[in-house]
Design an enzyme around this catalytic site. Structure first.
Site, mmCIF file in Angstrom:
data_model
loop_
_atom_site.group_PDB
_atom_site.id
_atom_site.type_symbol
_atom_site.label_atom_id
_atom_site.label_comp_id
_atom_site.label_asym_id
_atom_site.label_seq_id
_atom_site.Cartn_x
_atom_site.Cartn_y
_atom_site.Cartn_z
ATOM 1 N N ASP A 190 0.997 -0.888 -0.004
ATOM 2 C CA ASP A 190 -0.106 -0.085 -0.040
ATOM 3 C C ASP A 190 0.902 1.073 -0.121
ATOM 4 O OD1 ASP A 190 -2.263 1.149 0.092
ATOM 5 O OD2 ASP A 190 -2.376 1.474 2.133
ATOM 6 N N GLU A 275 -1.792 -1.453 -6.337
ATOM 7 C CA GLU A 275 -3.150 -0.860 -6.590
ATOM 8 C C GLU A 275 -3.062 -0.242 -7.721
ATOM 9 O OE1 GLU A 275 -4.242 3.839 -4.871
ATOM 10 O OE2 GLU A 275 -2.731 3.312 -3.372
ATOM 11 N N ASP A 355 -2.933 1.351 7.515
ATOM 12 C CA ASP A 355 -2.223 0.995 5.657
ATOM 13 C C ASP A 355 -2.108 -0.240 5.811
ATOM 14 O OD1 ASP A 355 -2.458 3.881 4.800
ATOM 15 O OD2 ASP A 355 -0.770 4.130 6.337
#
Ligand SMILES: [Zn+2]
Length: 381
Positions: A190, A275, A355
């Site tokens: 992340d 992502e 996170d």
């Protein structure tokens, strides 16, 4: 056992060039001519389109190169493939433009290139060679070079770039993939604004400190430029140069850091999930994020490049709700975010760093069966 095919990929090697004064003048002249050609060709395509609704293609324009050379002999001083490459660049700009128009976006029309914007010429196939101490370019000559790291594979193209008064050459080479041994681990990453990234293994990677220092210096230098109102003053020109140099320093440091961070992830994992920026960019409307997106784009592209070289796997996942979903029970709601950094599930009470929770969700989306599945086949199919 898994079969690993030998595949080739392109890798760029960049070196500083040390041209003599005369060579530097020649290089600057070549840039000027190429920029001029680019702008004229752009003008022609615009006019043809506006007046007659015709599309002139790069291919059409290449046929004129002989005529151009006859009319403007200075163009004989530029290697012909370099000139063709100028037209190919323009063609690429137009193709990208039309592709985006077709996709319903409103892109900017290809732009005329100012003196400072056009700063590279490319030998796309031939007309150059390189040895330990000299780099040869047709129509320019032998330029002093030092290969601080050896070239690998088969050299395909050479691009000379002017960067804040310094000259570089970048050779794109075709090299064979060198698969790494499997590690049996997978990881979710992340990226954030506080930390550079957080992995599902619980590793918090900091933004490098020297990078922060350089950013501070940059801000000071930018203010110094803003204070100097007289656009023609020598002091202002020097201040502008200083900003440009700091920009270059920062982007180099960032690139170096991204290389190292990506290499570590590739070394330690068979599969890396992160992502998909194309999805995450939509509707976030957050300036800090969109600025960082640029940097993450570079990091992710290095990551996938290295993955390809090492026969690792990179999976881009839809990041929506990864920050709101509980990794323990799957309950997804905004209230789960107790604060910016703390995650507390309102359904099951699971508490974690926000996170880290997101990184685990990202991995979960790439490998739905769970975390650290050793059976993930990372080899090239
Ligand atoms: Zn929960």
């Amino acid at each position: 056992m898994t079969h690993i095919q030998t595949t080739t990929h392109l890798k760029a090697f960049r070196y500083r060039l040390r041209p003599t004064r005369a060579q530097e003048a020649a290089l600057n002249e070549q840039l000027r001519l190429c920029r001029n050609l680019y702008n004229c060709a752009l003008q022609e395509r615009r006019d043809a389109y506006r007046k007659a609704g015709k599309t002139v293609t790069g291919y059409d324009q290449m046929k004129y190169l002989t005529e151009i050379k006859a009319a403007l002999p200075e163009y004989k001083g530029v290697y012909s493939q370099v000139l063709q490459d100028v037209l190919k660049r323009l063609d690429k700009a137009f193709k990208a433009f039309f592709r985006r128009v077709k996709a319903g976006q409103t892109p900017g029309y290809p732009r005329f290139q100012g003196q400072d914007r056009y700063d590279s010429i490319c030998y796309p196939q031939s007309g150059f060679s390189v040895s330990e101490k000299t780099a040869y370019f047709s129509k320019i000559g032998n330029i002093r070079i030092r290969l601080h790291r050896p070239l690998e594979g088969k050299v395909k193209t050479a691009t000379i770039t002017r960067d804040c008064g310094e000259w570089y050459v970048s050779y794109v080479c075709e090299v064979e993939a060198q698969p790494l041994p499997e590690t049996g681990s997978s990881v979710g990453v992340d990226v954030g604004t506080t930390w550079f990234c957080i992995t599902s293994d619980g590793e918090f990677v900091e933004n490098p400190r020297h990078f922060q220092t350089a950013m501070k210096k940059l801000r000071v230098a930018q203010r110094a430029v803003a204070r100097k109102r007289n656009k023609r003053s020598n002091r202002r020109r020097k201040a502008v140069q200083r900003v440009a140099k700091l920009h270059r320093k920062i982007s180099r440091q960032r690139l170096d850091f991204h290389h190292k961070a990506a290499a570590k992830l590739i070394r330690e994992n068979d599969l890396i999930a992160h992502e998909d920026l194309n999805v995450s960019g939509m509707g976030r409307g957050n300036l800090a994020r969109s600025i960082h997106d640029v940097g993450w784009g570079q990091f992710f592209s290095l990551l996938s490049q290295k993955a390809e070289w090492a026969a690792r796997k990179v999976v881009r996942v839809d990041p929506r709700y990864t920050s709101q979903r509980c990794n323990a029970c799957g309950h997804t709601c905004r209230e789960n975010r107790a604060s910016q950094s703390r995650f507390r599930c309102v359904a099951c009470g699971h508490v974690n760093n926000a996170d880290l929770n997101a990184a685990r969700n990202i991995l979960g989306r790439a490998v739905p069966s769970g975390i650290n599945v050793a059976v993930v086949n990372a080899s090239v199919a």
